[in-house]
Design an enzyme around this catalytic site. Sequence first.
Site, PDB file in Angstrom:
ATOM      1  N   GLU A 327       0.841  -1.186   0.000  1.00 13.86           N
ATOM      2  CA  GLU A 327       0.000   0.000   0.000  1.00 13.86           C
ATOM      3  C   GLU A 327       0.880   1.241   0.000  1.00 13.86           C
ATOM      4  O   GLU A 327       1.761   1.387   0.861  1.00 13.86           O
ATOM      5  CB  GLU A 327      -0.888   0.044   1.243  1.00 13.86           C
ATOM      6  CG  GLU A 327      -1.978  -1.004   1.277  1.00 13.86           C
ATOM      7  CD  GLU A 327      -2.929  -0.792   2.461  1.00 13.86           C
ATOM      8  OE1 GLU A 327      -4.110  -1.101   2.300  1.00 13.86           O
ATOM      9  OE2 GLU A 327      -2.482  -0.331   3.531  1.00 13.86           O
ATOM     10  N   CYS A 328       0.668   2.130  -0.955  1.00 13.11           N
ATOM     11  CA  CYS A 328       1.346   3.423  -1.027  1.00 13.11           C
ATOM     12  C   CYS A 328       2.866   3.245  -0.930  1.00 13.11           C
ATOM     13  O   CYS A 328       3.491   2.760  -1.863  1.00 13.11           O
ATOM     14  CB  CYS A 328       0.816   4.362   0.039  1.00 13.11           C
ATOM     15  SG  CYS A 328       1.175   6.112  -0.299  1.00 13.11           S
TER      16      CYS A 328
END
Length: 436
Positions: A327-328
């Site tokens: 994530e990210c």
Amino acid sequence: MPAGLVISAPASGVGKTTLTLALARAWRNRGLHVQCFKSGPDYIDPAFHAAATGHASVNVDSWAMDRATIAHLVSRGLDADIVLAEGSMGLFDGVAARGVSGTGATADIAEMLGWPVVLVIDPSGQAQTAAAIAAGLRDYRAGVRLAGVVLNRVASPRHEDLVRCALNDAGIAMFGALPRHAEISLPKRHLGLVQAEEQAEIGKLIDEAARFVSEHVDLDAVLRSAAAWSVQPAANGLNVTPPGQRIALARDTAFSFVYPHMLEAWRAAGAEILTFSPLADEAPDASADVCWLPGGYPELHASKIAANARFRNGLRAFAETRPVHGECGGYMVLGTALTDADGIRHEMTGVLGLETSFAKRRMHLGYRLAALAAPMPGHQVGARLRGHEFHYSTIVAQPDTPLAVVQDATGAVIAETGSRRGHATGTFFHLIAEDR
């Protein structure tokens, strides 16, 4: 029966977090059981809440969560003496289009739970106008109740008196006024506050904030303004599917942005979380059946990540046979390369083709709704995932198969689709909940 309050403000940067931490610690020092929550998508503040209260804090979010999920989450406060929900941005600030149960505004949570609002107002550069702002916020939405005001950064006793008189004329209680006090300023960086776990003196800072606020704020009056409440938790709890049974979770100062309710939901579903530290050159546990890399600050540690061969080789080997999701910041590390703010290019793990750069910073911020075009750990094709994106990187290359059709809160399709290659997937948004 516990009593609840919302700590909010007309805008960001006024002092909500400092007041929340100070109240929580001051009441804890009196022997009260204090439970905090964070309204909105913030992965940093809950750790500060936990440091102040000794109890884990979670996010509640009206755009991403339905009422049943919010009820389930806040039910942990039923055995507390006082519950504090810290708001995000200004009291009524959210998105234009309604989400699952609201726009993401702090006011949604205040109205939904019936908790009065304590406003933190910084009257710098104004006097009676501060009372006009408070009165406007009080009257803006019928279902939101104002408990009173705490002034922050008042310039002098005369300044305080001017605002106090104006608030009194408007029929608004003033609980106290805080002079400027640099010793309780929380350090910041580009994604918000420096994380609680990175501050060795965080306990002393919170203690000083509690002492300072206790001197200038009527804590008993604030406590009396809280509203008694009860909530029936949802029978089915959180709508969160763990990505696997044994989850290798990257966890250190470079990989720490994960919502606490997600980890709790994974554990509640019977999953085992096996943490490892990429910064310590650790590889994911070989016995895990899935690996998850949260967001964080890989751009601040890019050279170290690039040099940690055991981590990078171990992750590559893991991804050959089992699912890996980022994530990210975690997504960026799954990519081919990351260019830092100084323009230096660092090789990442290369399990995805993504290449990102911080050399020319551009803020990406907002809620995201993703319809999966391919499966990812814990979710099948077609699943609708709600999350939030906040970073300053730009995409140099994103050559792999798109993972999802991603929209912002207005319904506009965006370029940050996430991607998939083999067993590896990644998204720029942080998952909050799946639509029921």
